[in-house]
Every structure is written in structure tokens, then in C-alpha cells.
Design an enzyme around this catalytic site. Structure first.
Site, PDB file in Angstrom:
ATOM      1  N   GLY A 125       0.780  -1.235   0.000  1.00 45.53           N
ATOM      2  CA  GLY A 125       0.000   0.000   0.000  1.00 45.53           C
ATOM      3  C   GLY A 125       0.809   1.280   0.000  1.00 45.53           C
ATOM      4  O   GLY A 125       0.327   2.323   0.471  1.00 45.53           O
ATOM      5  N   HIS A 166       1.381   0.851 -13.216  1.00 42.38           N
ATOM      6  CA  HIS A 166       2.191  -0.293 -13.657  1.00 42.38           C
ATOM      7  C   HIS A 166       3.662   0.128 -13.669  1.00 42.38           C
ATOM      8  O   HIS A 166       3.993   1.205 -14.178  1.00 42.38           O
ATOM      9  CB  HIS A 166       1.750  -0.721 -15.061  1.00 42.38           C
ATOM     10  CG  HIS A 166       2.489  -1.925 -15.538  1.00 42.38           C
ATOM     11  ND1 HIS A 166       2.178  -3.203 -15.120  1.00 42.38           N
ATOM     12  CD2 HIS A 166       3.555  -2.040 -16.364  1.00 42.38           C
ATOM     13  CE1 HIS A 166       3.018  -4.052 -15.686  1.00 42.38           C
ATOM     14  NE2 HIS A 166       3.861  -3.379 -16.443  1.00 42.38           N
ATOM     15  N   ASP A 198      -2.955  -4.460 -19.092  1.00 45.75           N
ATOM     16  CA  ASP A 198      -1.922  -3.413 -19.180  1.00 45.75           C
ATOM     17  C   ASP A 198      -1.882  -2.725 -20.552  1.00 45.75           C
ATOM     18  O   ASP A 198      -0.810  -2.346 -21.038  1.00 45.75           O
ATOM     19  CB  ASP A 198      -0.530  -3.996 -18.858  1.00 45.75           C
ATOM     20  CG  ASP A 198      -0.430  -4.502 -17.429  1.00 45.75           C
ATOM     21  OD1 ASP A 198      -1.167  -3.989 -16.564  1.00 45.75           O
ATOM     22  OD2 ASP A 198       0.375  -5.404 -17.174  1.00 45.75           O
TER      23      ASP A 198
HETATM   24  C1  GRF Z   1       3.758  -1.151  -7.446  1.00 47.10           C
HETATM   25  O1  GRF Z   1       5.067  -1.279  -7.942  1.00 47.10           O
HETATM   26  C2  GRF Z   1       2.768  -1.091  -8.577  1.00 47.10           C
HETATM   27  O2  GRF Z   1       3.261  -0.458  -9.713  1.00 47.10           O
HETATM   28  C3  GRF Z   1       2.555  -2.554  -8.865  1.00 47.10           C
HETATM   29  O3  GRF Z   1       2.544  -3.171  -7.601  1.00 47.10           O
HETATM   30  C4  GRF Z   1       3.322  -2.399  -6.698  1.00 47.10           C
HETATM   31  C5  GRF Z   1       2.429  -2.073  -5.539  1.00 47.10           C
HETATM   32  O4  GRF Z   1       3.121  -1.427  -4.500  1.00 47.10           O
HETATM   33  N1  GRF Z   1       1.353  -2.747  -9.630  1.00 47.10           N
HETATM   34  P1  GRF Z   1       2.338  -0.791  -3.280  1.00 47.10           P
HETATM   35  O5  GRF Z   1       1.426  -1.881  -2.708  1.00 47.10           O
HETATM   36  O6  GRF Z   1       1.562   0.383  -3.785  1.00 47.10           O
HETATM   37  O7  GRF Z   1       3.398  -0.405  -2.293  1.00 47.10           O
END
Ligand code: GRF
Length: 198
Positions: free
Chosen positions: A16, A113, A149
């Protein structure tokens, strides 16, 4: 004319940190959105604590408890309709959403992404960028469409790849840019889709 704040549903599965970046952004009175609800498909996702500590409503919809993806997505839809949601922000949400669900929210689901889409769709982006000897990568916030994506990008941030990078060091630098990109993408989305309040 004053604009009302957009209501966000932020969907997470883990740590998160992007949720935290959005929470921080909403502290700015000029930010065009507020978080109405955080939904996690993982019961012990760390991001749920972040929602709780900021007094944000959260819901767990554990996908393991549903026999089919359709059943899970129906529960997700039911939950979303309990809140005044304008925009669904996928932030590390590790479930692929079906086309029926996505079509219910046209242009209202966005995702972050960790690559410069359309390059490196899917998982393990940083490993693949390093294996390919790329000099540059980054992150993309994009509309979610039924093809994984592949929706139109809203914003991208570029990150240089260094010769001594590991997947972890690269992920950390890209993540810093993700935390800038997501709030900016919501500002852009709000400019395009936000309604004026009468
Ligand atoms: C991020 O790198 C996002 O791009 C990918 O999953 C990761 C999530 O990280 N889809 P977080 O849970 O927001 O710290």
C-alpha cells in the site's frame, strides 16, 4: 464554479505505498479527490493498516472465498456501490479484472504499472528490463481495459537504469516515481472527467 471532490475507491493487495501516496496527496486542500473506501482482496494486506490509521473506510473481499471470478467481481461491484465512487484506482491490486466488470466502469478504472507501457506488460518488469540491458524504464498510470496493461496511458515517469542496478534497487527508484505519478494522474483525470458542483 467550485468543483466537488471526486470520490476514489483504492483497490490494493499488499503493502500500500501507492495508497499512502494518495492519502498524502489528499491532505492538500487543492487536490481534486478524496478516498471514499479502500478495498483489499487480501485480508492481511499492510495497506489496510494505512487506511485504518487515517480513518478511511476499508473492506476486505477475499477472492479465495468465491468459487468463480464472476462471483468475486459481483461482490466487488456490490461493495463499490455502497460508496459514492467516481474513480477506481488499482494500486498494487493483484487480481485481473474481467471484461464485464471493466465495462461497468467505462474510463473509471485506472492502474499503476511499473514500466513504460506498452513495454513490459505483466509481472517481474524490473527483472526483464535488466535482463534486456535497457537504459531506461519507469512507470505508467493508465486506463484499465479488458486487455491486460493495454489501456491508454494518462501519465508516465521515466527512470534511468544504472549498470549496477538490481531488481530491488530499480524497483525502489521506480516506486518513488510511482508515488509522484499517481496523484498527478488523478489530477489529470479530474480535469478531464470531474464535474462542476452546482
Ligand atoms: C507497485 O510497484 C505497482 O506499480 C505494482 O505493484 C506495486 C504495488 O506497490 N502494480 P504498493 O502496494 O503500492 O506499495
Amino acid at each position: 464554479m467550485a468543483k466537488r471532490k471526486l470520490n476514489l475507491a483504492v483497490l490494493i493487495s499488499g503493502r500500500g505505498s501507492n495508497l499512502q501516496a494518495l492519502i498524502d496527496a489528499t491532505k492538500d486542500p487543492d487536490f481534486p479527490a478524496q478516498i471514499a473506501v479502500v478495498i483489499s482482496n487480501v485480508p492481511d494486506a499492510k495497506g489496510l493498516d494505512k487506511a485504518g490509521s487515517h480513518g478511511i473506510a476499508s473492506v476486505v473481499i477475499n477472492h479465495h472465498k468465491f468459487e468463480t471470478r464472476q462471483d468475486f467481481e459481483n461482490a466487488l461491484s456490490d461493495s463499490l456501490t455502497n460508496y459514492p465512487v467516481d474513480l477506481i484506482c488499482l494500486a498494487g491490486f493483484m487480481r485481473i479484472l474481467g471484461s464485464d466488470f471493466i465495462r461497468r466502469w467505462p474510463e473509471k478504472i485506472i492502474n499503476i504499472h511499473p514500466s513504460l507501457l506498452p513495454a513490459y506488460k505483466g509481472l517481474n518488469t524490473h527483472e526483464r528490463v535488466l535482463q534486456d540491458g535497457q537504459k531506461e524504464t519507469g512507470c505508467t498510470v493508465h486506463y484499465v481495459t479488458p486487455e491486460l496493461d493495454s489501456g491508454a496511458p494518462i501519465i508516465q515517469k521515466r527512470v534511468s537504469v544504472y549498470p549496477d542496478d538490481t531488481p530491488e534497487s530499480l524497483a525502489a527508484r521506480v516506486l518513488e516515481q510511482e508515488h509522484e505519478a499517481y496523484p498527478e494522474a488523478i489530477r489529470i483525470w479530474a480535469e478531464k472527467h470531474g464535474e462542476a458542483q452546482s
